[in-house]
Write an enzyme that holds these catalytic residues in place. Structure first.
Site, PDB file in Angstrom:
ATOM      1  N   LYS A 201       0.840  -1.206   0.000  1.00 19.17           N
ATOM      2  CA  LYS A 201       0.000   0.000   0.000  1.00 19.17           C
ATOM      3  C   LYS A 201       0.880   1.264   0.000  1.00 19.17           C
ATOM      4  CE  LYS A 201      -3.288   2.902   0.546  1.00 19.17           C
ATOM      5  NZ  LYS A 201      -4.344   3.110  -0.427  1.00 19.17           N
ATOM      6  N   CYS A 255      -3.757  10.781   0.820  1.00 17.65           N
ATOM      7  CA  CYS A 255      -3.056   9.510   0.615  1.00 17.65           C
ATOM      8  C   CYS A 255      -1.645   9.715   0.100  1.00 17.65           C
ATOM      9  CB  CYS A 255      -3.846   8.664  -0.367  1.00 17.65           C
ATOM     10  SG  CYS A 255      -5.571   8.541   0.095  1.00 17.65           S
TER      11      CYS A 255
HETATM   12  N1  SAJ Z   1      -1.344  14.691  -9.463  1.00 16.50           N
HETATM   13  C1  SAJ Z   1      -0.417  15.420 -10.196  1.00 16.50           C
HETATM   14  N2  SAJ Z   1      -0.031  14.948 -11.415  1.00 16.50           N
HETATM   15  C2  SAJ Z   1      -0.523  13.788 -11.931  1.00 16.50           C
HETATM   16  C3  SAJ Z   1      -1.473  13.053 -11.180  1.00 16.50           C
HETATM   17  C4  SAJ Z   1      -1.872  13.525  -9.936  1.00 16.50           C
HETATM   18  O1  SAJ Z   1       0.069  16.480  -9.776  1.00 16.50           O
HETATM   19  O2  SAJ Z   1      -0.142  13.453 -13.052  1.00 16.50           O
HETATM   20  C5  SAJ Z   1      -1.767  15.197  -8.128  1.00 16.50           C
HETATM   21  C6  SAJ Z   1      -3.258  15.511  -8.031  1.00 16.50           C
HETATM   22  O3  SAJ Z   1      -3.550  16.780  -8.526  1.00 16.50           O
HETATM   23  C7  SAJ Z   1      -3.480  15.408  -6.538  1.00 16.50           C
HETATM   24  C8  SAJ Z   1      -2.504  14.303  -6.111  1.00 16.50           C
HETATM   25  O4  SAJ Z   1      -1.592  14.174  -7.180  1.00 16.50           O
HETATM   26  O5  SAJ Z   1      -3.135  16.609  -5.869  1.00 16.50           O
HETATM   27  C9  SAJ Z   1      -3.140  12.973  -5.798  1.00 16.50           C
HETATM   28  O6  SAJ Z   1      -4.152  12.645  -6.727  1.00 16.50           O
HETATM   29  P1  SAJ Z   1      -4.296  11.179  -7.368  1.00 16.50           P
HETATM   30  O7  SAJ Z   1      -5.409  11.187  -8.339  1.00 16.50           O
HETATM   31  O8  SAJ Z   1      -2.989  10.736  -7.880  1.00 16.50           O
HETATM   32  O9  SAJ Z   1      -4.612  10.216  -6.127  1.00 16.50           O
HETATM   33  P2  SAJ Z   1      -5.658  10.180  -4.878  1.00 16.50           P
HETATM   34  O10 SAJ Z   1      -4.961  10.759  -3.684  1.00 16.50           O
HETATM   35  O11 SAJ Z   1      -7.012  10.670  -5.198  1.00 16.50           O
HETATM   36  O12 SAJ Z   1      -5.802   8.558  -4.677  1.00 16.50           O
HETATM   37  C10 SAJ Z   1      -4.641   7.746  -4.493  1.00 16.50           C
HETATM   38  C11 SAJ Z   1      -4.684   6.567  -5.481  1.00 16.50           C
HETATM   39  N3  SAJ Z   1      -3.383   5.890  -5.506  1.00 16.50           N
HETATM   40  C12 SAJ Z   1      -2.678   5.702  -6.659  1.00 16.50           C
HETATM   41  O13 SAJ Z   1      -3.074   6.092  -7.740  1.00 16.50           O
HETATM   42  C13 SAJ Z   1      -1.392   4.958  -6.532  1.00 16.50           C
HETATM   43  C14 SAJ Z   1      -5.792   5.613  -5.057  1.00 16.50           C
HETATM   44  O14 SAJ Z   1      -5.791   4.447  -5.872  1.00 16.50           O
HETATM   45  C15 SAJ Z   1      -5.611   5.204  -3.587  1.00 16.50           C
HETATM   46  O15 SAJ Z   1      -6.648   4.333  -3.160  1.00 16.50           O
HETATM   47  C16 SAJ Z   1      -5.675   6.454  -2.746  1.00 16.50           C
HETATM   48  O16 SAJ Z   1      -4.582   7.316  -3.161  1.00 16.50           O
HETATM   49  C17 SAJ Z   1      -5.564   6.056  -1.292  1.00 16.50           C
HETATM   50  O17 SAJ Z   1      -6.601   6.019  -0.608  1.00 16.50           O
HETATM   51  O18 SAJ Z   1      -4.460   5.675  -0.838  1.00 16.50           O
END
Ligand code: SAJ
Length: 401
Positions: A201, A255
């Site tokens: 995780k 997360c």
């Molecule tokens: N972000 C970027 N650039 C990108 C992608 C995302 O700057 O190319 C930023 C987003 O704007 C945001 C942050 O990253 O601020 C996180 O967003 P996210 O969509 O990557 O993830 P979360 O936090 O909504 O959900 C994550 C997911 N984990 C992964 O993709 C590895 C989800 O599957 C998990 O279940 C969740 O964390 C969790 O609960 O741990």
């Protein structure tokens, strides 16, 4: 089978509801009496599309009920927060409190699962607590760690379709956990031990954090070098084995910006890239705030008046209303602090009002602003035209220019 979910938050509540929908008799437990009350009234206290209807369905079918204390069941799930204490030290006290709450109810043959994101070794630690208090249960109950991986906003689909990793303290515990989850998970259920599952995780979210840090670092280099980072990444990604993520104004949510610290806190010597990625992603937010400040100063020097600035987006990622740990919100806060005389218009189309910020409609803010700062790539913002007469700071790639 009767299952008791400890914690009715963003993960616990949807998981409990989905399990109930698939025939499990579910007890949902939360220490917050208000949450229990509204849940039993069929109202969702979290935001998740489609979930409220499903809650009402399982309540009406008598398959789900919420309580403030655990009820005797055959399986117990710890789905409580693991926040920080001190300087990014994971705090497992909620997991421990939930474990201690179910301890008196445990009986031979029961399944005990931790879903909360946890530092390596937490499952073993909780097992020790259980067997210290209830030594007669040694080798008689099944203990496993099973993290969730769902993306907020898409929980109903992902809870059922995502693969899951299940790590038992013994192979028998893993099998018992698989037996439970296979009632509603259609994705593959992968067997491992508890320490690997815990680390898995943390690895998933750290991996994403490191990849985003790489994109953010590129954006800083490109800003100095006069290169369009969006074009650069698009071109580099044409290579068959390169897949760079998108830069933004930092990393938010509960997360990805949090879980890597669960590794760095326990393995500070070894986790160099993971720690640096956290620093880069945090620094990117400060850099964006500084960039807004210097752009405002330049404008004032050039035009002899303070600019009107539109800060576009408060949510931590596009098209959601979740402002938790949001870098956009931090940047807005920082900019507001330094420029009390300038007109700052704050926009968040997914939220109707906010107790700290006065919100302005996105079109009105854009029209009125001299400086437009794109912070979160909401779909609404993509409909706004590029305007040569405005200074546009596009931190999240709305225009990719
Ligand atoms: N972000 C970027 N650039 C990108 C992608 C995302 O700057 O190319 C930023 C987003 O704007 C945001 C942050 O990253 O601020 C996180 O967003 P996210 O969509 O990557 O993830 P979360 O936090 O909504 O959900 C994550 C997911 N984990 C992964 O993709 C590895 C989800 O599957 C998990 O279940 C969740 O964390 C969790 O609960 O741990």
């Amino acid at each position: 089978m009767k299952a008791c979910f400890m914690g009715l938050g963003y993960i616990g509540l949807p998981t409990a509801i989905i399990a109930a929908k698939h025939g499990v008799d579910v007890v949902g437990v939360d220490i917050n009496a208000k949450v229990v009350e509204v849940t039993n009234q069929g109202k969702l206290h979290i935001i998740e599309p489609g979930m409220e209807e499903m809650l009402q369905e399982v309540l009406a079918a008598g398959k789900f009920k919420a309580y403030t204390t655990p009820q005797e069941s055959d399986a117990y799930f710890m789905v409580v927060p693991t926040p920080f204490k001190g300087d990014h030290e994971p705090d497992t006290s909620y997991v421990e409190a939930a474990t201690r709450a179910v301890l008196p109810l445990l009986k031979e043959g029961d399944l005990y699962v931790i879903e909360s994101t946890s530092p390596i070794g937490t499952t073993e630690m909780m097992a020790e607590i259980i067997f210290t208090e209830r030594p007669e249960l040694k080798d008689k109950i099944y203990i496993a760690y099973c993290p969730e991986r769902v993306l907020p906003g898409n929980v109903i689909y992902e809870l059922v379709h995502n693969d899951r990793v299940l790590g038992g303290l013994t192979p028998e515990s893993t099998d018992k956990a698989i037996e439970f989850y296979s009632q509603f998970v259609q994705g593959k259920l992968h067997k491992t031990n508890s320490r690997t599952a815990e680390m898995c995780k943390l690895t998933e979210n750290s991996s994403r954090d490191v990849q985003i840090a790489f994109a953010n670092e590129l954006s800083l280099i490109c800003d100095k070098a006069g290169i369009n980072v969006w074009e650069l990444i698009e071109l580099a990604n044409k290579h068959p084995r390169v897949n760079i993520l998108q830069p933004g104004c930092g990393v938010g949510g509960h997360c990805i910006a949090v879980d890597p610290y669960f590794i760095t806190a326990d393995y500070p010597e070894e986790s160099k890239i993971i720690a640096t990625a956290r620093e880069i992603n945090n620094y990117k937010s400060d850099w964006c705030a500084e960039k807004v400040k210097s752009t405002m100063l330049e404008f004032e020097l050039k035009h002899g008046r303070k600019p009107i600035v539109a800060m576009m987006g408060l949510a931590f990622k596009p098209n959601i209303d979740d402002l938790r740990e949001s870098p956009s919100k931090n940047i807005v806060g920082k900019v507001m602090l330094i420029c009390n005389n300038a007109d700052i218009l704050i926009v968040e189309p997914n939220v109707s009002e906010h107790k700290q910020f006065k919100l302005t409609n996105y079109k009105e803010a854009y029209d009125r602003a001299d400086i437009v700062v794109m912070l979160t790539a909401h779909n609404e913002f993509k409909t706004l035209p590029w305007d040569e007469n405005k200074v546009i700071l596009d931190f999240c790639g709305i225009y990719k220019r």
